[in-house]
Design a protein around this motif. Structure first.
Motif, PDB file in Angstrom:
ATOM      1  N   THR A   1       0.857  -1.189   0.000  1.00  0.00           N
ATOM      2  CA  THR A   1       0.000   0.000   0.000  1.00  0.00           C
ATOM      3  C   THR A   1       0.884   1.226   0.000  1.00  0.00           C
ATOM      4  O   THR A   1       1.491   1.578   1.000  1.00  0.00           O
ATOM      5  CB  THR A   1      -0.897   0.049   1.256  1.00  0.00           C
ATOM      6  OG1 THR A   1      -0.061   0.104   2.397  1.00  0.00           O
ATOM      7  CG2 THR A   1      -1.797  -1.141   1.340  1.00  0.00           C
TER       8      THR A   1
ATOM      9  N   MET B   1      -0.098   4.308  -0.502  1.00  0.00           N
ATOM     10  CA  MET B   1      -0.738   5.575  -0.155  1.00  0.00           C
ATOM     11  C   MET B   1      -0.436   6.060   1.266  1.00  0.00           C
ATOM     12  O   MET B   1      -0.583   7.235   1.562  1.00  0.00           O
ATOM     13  CB  MET B   1      -2.244   5.488  -0.377  1.00  0.00           C
ATOM     14  CG  MET B   1      -2.944   4.488   0.493  1.00  0.00           C
ATOM     15  SD  MET B   1      -4.686   4.401   0.001  1.00  0.00           S
ATOM     16  CE  MET B   1      -5.262   3.047   1.000  1.00  0.00           C
ATOM     17  N   TYR B   2       0.016   5.148   2.131  1.00  0.00           N
ATOM     18  CA  TYR B   2       0.285   5.589   3.495  1.00  0.00           C
ATOM     19  C   TYR B   2       1.737   6.032   3.703  1.00  0.00           C
ATOM     20  O   TYR B   2       2.078   6.558   4.745  1.00  0.00           O
ATOM     21  CB  TYR B   2      -0.078   4.489   4.490  1.00  0.00           C
ATOM     22  CG  TYR B   2      -1.543   4.101   4.443  1.00  0.00           C
ATOM     23  CD1 TYR B   2      -2.533   5.083   4.492  1.00  0.00           C
ATOM     24  CD2 TYR B   2      -1.929   2.770   4.359  1.00  0.00           C
ATOM     25  CE1 TYR B   2      -3.875   4.743   4.450  1.00  0.00           C
ATOM     26  CE2 TYR B   2      -3.268   2.421   4.324  1.00  0.00           C
ATOM     27  CZ  TYR B   2      -4.235   3.407   4.365  1.00  0.00           C
ATOM     28  OH  TYR B   2      -5.555   3.064   4.327  1.00  0.00           O
TER      29      TYR B   2
ATOM     30  N   ASP C   1      -9.220  -5.683   2.567  1.00  0.00           N
ATOM     31  CA  ASP C   1      -8.743  -4.892   1.439  1.00  0.00           C
ATOM     32  C   ASP C   1      -8.503  -5.836   0.261  1.00  0.00           C
ATOM     33  O   ASP C   1      -7.492  -6.526   0.194  1.00  0.00           O
ATOM     34  CB  ASP C   1      -7.452  -4.179   1.855  1.00  0.00           C
ATOM     35  CG  ASP C   1      -6.936  -3.235   0.776  1.00  0.00           C
ATOM     36  OD1 ASP C   1      -7.363  -3.361  -0.389  1.00  0.00           O
ATOM     37  OD2 ASP C   1      -6.092  -2.379   1.115  1.00  0.00           O
TER      38      ASP C   1
ATOM     39  N   VAL D   1     -12.646   6.710   5.957  1.00  0.00           N
ATOM     40  CA  VAL D   1     -11.656   6.103   5.095  1.00  0.00           C
ATOM     41  C   VAL D   1     -10.537   7.112   4.877  1.00  0.00           C
ATOM     42  O   VAL D   1     -10.799   8.262   4.524  1.00  0.00           O
ATOM     43  CB  VAL D   1     -12.300   5.757   3.733  1.00  0.00           C
ATOM     44  CG1 VAL D   1     -11.289   5.081   2.822  1.00  0.00           C
ATOM     45  CG2 VAL D   1     -13.520   4.872   3.930  1.00  0.00           C
TER      46      VAL D   1
ATOM     47  N   THR E   1      -7.517   8.174   2.570  1.00  0.00           N
ATOM     48  CA  THR E   1      -7.115   7.862   1.202  1.00  0.00           C
ATOM     49  C   THR E   1      -5.685   8.271   0.898  1.00  0.00           C
ATOM     50  O   THR E   1      -5.080   7.771  -0.035  1.00  0.00           O
ATOM     51  CB  THR E   1      -8.052   8.581   0.204  1.00  0.00           C
ATOM     52  OG1 THR E   1      -8.160   9.946   0.598  1.00  0.00           O
ATOM     53  CG2 THR E   1      -9.427   7.942   0.208  1.00  0.00           C
ATOM     54  N   GLU E   2      -5.141   9.182   1.692  1.00  0.00           N
ATOM     55  CA  GLU E   2      -3.812   9.682   1.362  1.00  0.00           C
ATOM     56  C   GLU E   2      -3.155  10.314   2.571  1.00  0.00           C
ATOM     57  O   GLU E   2      -3.824  10.928   3.406  1.00  0.00           O
ATOM     58  CB  GLU E   2      -3.941  10.753   0.256  1.00  0.00           C
ATOM     59  CG  GLU E   2      -2.656  11.024  -0.475  1.00  0.00           C
ATOM     60  CD  GLU E   2      -2.816  12.167  -1.485  1.00  0.00           C
ATOM     61  OE1 GLU E   2      -3.908  12.773  -1.541  1.00  0.00           O
ATOM     62  OE2 GLU E   2      -1.849  12.454  -2.191  1.00  0.00           O
TER      63      GLU E   2
ATOM     64  N   LYS F   1      -5.674  12.778   4.712  1.00  0.00           N
ATOM     65  CA  LYS F   1      -6.865  13.136   3.940  1.00  0.00           C
ATOM     66  C   LYS F   1      -7.765  11.921   3.792  1.00  0.00           C
ATOM     67  O   LYS F   1      -7.288  10.807   3.573  1.00  0.00           O
ATOM     68  CB  LYS F   1      -6.467  13.603   2.533  1.00  0.00           C
ATOM     69  CG  LYS F   1      -5.645  14.863   2.505  1.00  0.00           C
ATOM     70  CD  LYS F   1      -5.311  15.227   1.060  1.00  0.00           C
ATOM     71  CE  LYS F   1      -4.236  16.301   1.021  1.00  0.00           C
ATOM     72  NZ  LYS F   1      -3.688  16.486  -0.333  1.00  0.00           N
ATOM     73  N   GLY F   2      -9.049  12.167   3.888  1.00  0.00           N
ATOM     74  CA  GLY F   2      -9.959  11.044   3.724  1.00  0.00           C
ATOM     75  C   GLY F   2     -11.389  11.511   3.826  1.00  0.00           C
ATOM     76  O   GLY F   2     -11.703  12.673   3.572  1.00  0.00           O
ATOM     77  N   GLU F   3     -12.271  10.581   4.212  1.00  0.00           N
ATOM     78  CA  GLU F   3     -13.671  10.934   4.327  1.00  0.00           C
ATOM     79  C   GLU F   3     -14.211  10.453   5.659  1.00  0.00           C
ATOM     80  O   GLU F   3     -13.986   9.303   6.052  1.00  0.00           O
ATOM     81  CB  GLU F   3     -14.472  10.275   3.184  1.00  0.00           C
ATOM     82  CG  GLU F   3     -15.850  10.889   3.036  1.00  0.00           C
ATOM     83  CD  GLU F   3     -16.756  10.090   2.120  1.00  0.00           C
ATOM     84  OE1 GLU F   3     -16.238   9.342   1.271  1.00  0.00           O
ATOM     85  OE2 GLU F   3     -17.983  10.187   2.296  1.00  0.00           O
TER      86      GLU F   3
END
Lengths: 353, 353
Positions: free
Chosen positions: B125, B127-128, B173, B238, B240-241, B252-254
Motif C-alpha cells: 500500500t 498511499m500511506y 482490502d 476512510v 485515502t492519502e 486526507k480522507g472521508e
C-alpha cells in the motif's frame, strides 16, 4: 490411575464436546442436562441451519449427541439438575435430582456449560413493539420459520416483500443495562438474510447495524455473500421507532452513513436479540459459589491466557456461560476446559494438585 | 499406556499452552521453536502490555515459558526447525534440525502453532507512505516504543501532539488481496490509544475505522474506556492519502458518518496492520501436506464444530496458524488441540484410532 468422574453441567455443544473429549482421553464424566434432550440451544430453540456451512442444526447436534451417547465413559443424565454441592475439589459432593429422585455423587472437578438466554425484546425495549405487532419477530422466531421452510408474516400468513433486521437489540445498550456486544448476531442476521433470499427471491432485505462485527467465516461465508451475491442492503443506522402504517410496519430511524432520517415500510421486522446469562448459569454460580463478572456471566481468572478456569478450584466453565459465544468458541473452550479438568484430577490423583 | 510423543511446532502462546497442558495430562511432547527464545510474537516483537489487563508481555509470556520449561514431560528445542516428515500418524518420522545437527524422531501426533506475520504496509500500500515518512509507523513499531516508555516522533525525537490510527491496513482490502478481517487490530488500537494518553496526556488521539470490531473484554476494558475515560476520538471513515505538510503529516480522507471530507494534520500516524499467514505456516503446510484455506491459513475440517483438526490425520493446528487470533483464541484453541492430540495418541495406543 483412578480419578473421580468429572461433572459436566449442560448438554449443549460445549457439554457434548467436553464429555466426548474426556471419554476419548480415558476420563469418566457425568453429563447432566435439565431438559429431556441433548443439543442445547440449537435443538431447544429449533435452529434451522448452522453457520457458516448451513448444515441442519438437528443433524450437526444429533451427531454430537450420538458421539457423547456412544462414548464409553460418559454417563448421561437427562431431566436432571444439580441441586446441592459441598466440599472442595477433587472431592466435591453433589446432589443430582432427576426422574428417579435425588442421588449424591462425588466428583473430582466440574465444567459448567450452562449456555445463555436470548434477550426478551418485549420486556425492556418498548420501541420495537415486539409484543404489540405480530410481524415484529426475533432471530429465534425466524429460525423456527426457516426450519419449517416457510417464512410468512404472522399477521396474515403471506410471504413478506420487504424485511429488515435490527441489530443490537438487547446488546450494546446501556439504557437496558446490557452494555455488552453479543458477538454472533451480526453473523446470524447475515445468514438469515441469505436464507430469506433463497426462500423468497423477490423479497428485499435490509440490515440496520451499528458496527458489522463479522470476522473469520462469518465475514467470508456470510457477510460478503449476503452483500454481493444476495444483494442484501446493509444500512449503518439507528432505528428509533416502529409503528403501524396500514397493514405494514413503518421503520423510522437514522441512516448514519448518509446522515439523514429514514422511514421505510416493512412487512416484517426481525430483531437481532442478544445473549444474556442463563438461569442455569446463575443457579450454578450460586450453588458452587462461582464469582460472576460484571454482566452476570461466569468470571474466569486468567485474563486472555485462560478463559475456562473460574474462581473456585477444580471448577471450570466453557461456552456461553462465560459470555457471548458462537459454536466455534463453545466447542473450542470446551476442549480447553476438558483438558484442564482432566489435568486437575490427574494431578490431584498424583498428589500434586 | 505408552504413547509416542506429540510434536508441537512453535513456542508462542499456543505452543506453550499445548505443551504444558499435555504434560499436566501425562503426555510427552517435543516443543520446537525456530528462534532462540520462547514466547512467540509478543516476545519477538517486543510487545509492551497485553490486552486487556495491561500486564507486561514479558511477564506474562515469561510465566508461560517458565511453566513449559518446568513441565516434566516437555522437551524444548530452541533454534530448531522441522525439516523433513514422512509416514502417517501415529507414527510420523520427522527430522529436527537444530544446533547439534539433524535428529530423526518418531512422533504420534503434531500440533502446528506457527503463528502469523504482521502485514508489511510499505510493500503493497503506497498511499500511506510507510517507507517514505518516518512518522508513519505501525502498531508493532508503537509497541516497541511503549515498551521503552517513550513515544516520540521518529523524525525529530519530540513527543507528538496529535496522533491517529488507521485501521484495516492490510485487512478487509481486496485490492491487495487480503480480504479478511484481522480481528485484533481494533482492540489493539484502543489499547495503544489509552497508552498514548497515559504517556502524553496532552496528545490528541484519533482512530479512523470501518467497523469497530470489539467485543468481550476488548469492548469492556478498551473500547469504552478509550472513548469515555481517555477521550479518544473514533471517526468512522476512510483515509485515502497521507502527505507531508511542513513538518507534519496531512491525513486526507472521508468521515463517512458526517458525510464529509476530512483533512487533519498529524504528528504521527500509526497503521493498524493486520495478520498474514507466517512463513512457518506455509513451510509446515508444505512439509506435512496440510491443506490451506483460501487466504493461506491452515484449513480445519469441522466447520464451527472443530477448529483444530486439519486435513491430515493426527495433525492439529492452533492459534493464528488457522487465521487471525487473539491471545484468548490462541490459548483456548491450543487447549482444544492438545486434548484432541492426546485423545488421538491414546486411541491409537488402544488400537481404536
Amino acid at each position: 490411575m483412578n480419578t473421580q468422574p468429572i461433572l459436566i453441567i449442560g448438554g449443549g455443544p460445549a457439554g457434548l464436546e467436553a464429555s466426548r473429549g474426556l471419554s476419548d482421553l480415558g476420563f469418566q464424566s457425568i453429563l447432566v442436562e435439565q431438559r429431556d434432550v441433548l443439543g442445547g440451544a440449537p435443538i431447544h430453540h429449533n435452529y434451522a441451519a448452522l453457520t457458516p456451512d448451513m448444515r441442519p442444526a438437528a443433524t450437526a447436534m444429533g451427531e454430537m449427541s450420538a458421539a457423547a451417547d456412544a462414548a464409553e465413559l460418559v454417563d448421561i443424565r437427562l431431566n436432571t439438575t444439580v441441586t446441592a454441592a459441598s466440599g472442595t475439589a477433587p472431592n466435591i459432593s453433589v446432589t443430582l435430582s432427576g426422574p428417579d429422585g435425588d442421588q449424591d455423587v462425588s466428583v473430582g472437578a466440574v465444567i459448567v456449560c450452562t449456555g445463555f438466554t436470548h434477550f426478551d425484546p418485549g420486556q425492556e425495549t418498548q420501541m420495537y413493539g415486539y409484543y404489540e405487532n405480530e410481524d415484529v419477530i426475533t432471530l429465534v422466531d425466524a429460525e423456527r420459520m426457516f426450519k419449517e421452510g416457510n417464512l410468512v408474516r404472522p399477521s396474515n400468513g403471506e410471504p413478506p416483500k420487504q424485511v429488515c433486521f435490527i441489530q443490537c437489540v438487547g446488546s450494546r445498550d446501556r439504557q437496558i443495562g446490557n452494555q455488552w456486544c453479543s458477538k454472533v448476531c451480526c453473523g446470524i442476521a447475515c445468514k438469515q438474510s441469505i436464507e430469506i433470499r433463497h426462500l423468497l427471491p423477490d423479497c428485499r432485505v435490509f440490515v440496520f447495524y451499528i458496527d458489522m462485527r463479522a470476522y473469520g467465516f462469518w465475514e467470508d461465508e456470510l457477510y460478503w455473500k449476503a452483500q454481493e451475491e444476495h444483494k442484501v442492503s446493509f444500512i449503518r443506522g439507528v432505528v428509533t421507532e416502529i409503528t403501524k402504517r396500514g397493514e405494514r410496519l413503518l421503520v423510522k430511524g437514522e441512516d448514519t452513513t448518509m446522515g439523514r432520517p429514514v422511514e421505510v415500510p416493512m412487512d416484517m421486522v426481525i430483531l437481532s436479540v442478544g445473549m444474556e446469562p442463563s438461569a442455569g448459569t446463575r443457579a450454578m454460580s450460586a450453588l458452587f459459589e462461582i464469582p460472576l463478572e460484571s454482566h452476570g456471566f461466569i468470571h474466569t481468572l486468567g485474563g486472555p491466557l485462560d478463559r475456562v478456569t473460574t474462581g473456585v478450584p477444580g471448577v471450570f466453565a466453557a461456552g456461553a456461560s462465560t459470555g457471548p459465544a458462537d459454536l466455534e468458541d463453545s466447542v473450542t473452550s470446551a476442549g480447553s476446559a476438558a483438558m484442564k479438568a482432566a489435568a486437575f484430577v490427574t494431578l490431584a490423583a498424583r498428589g500434586t494438585a
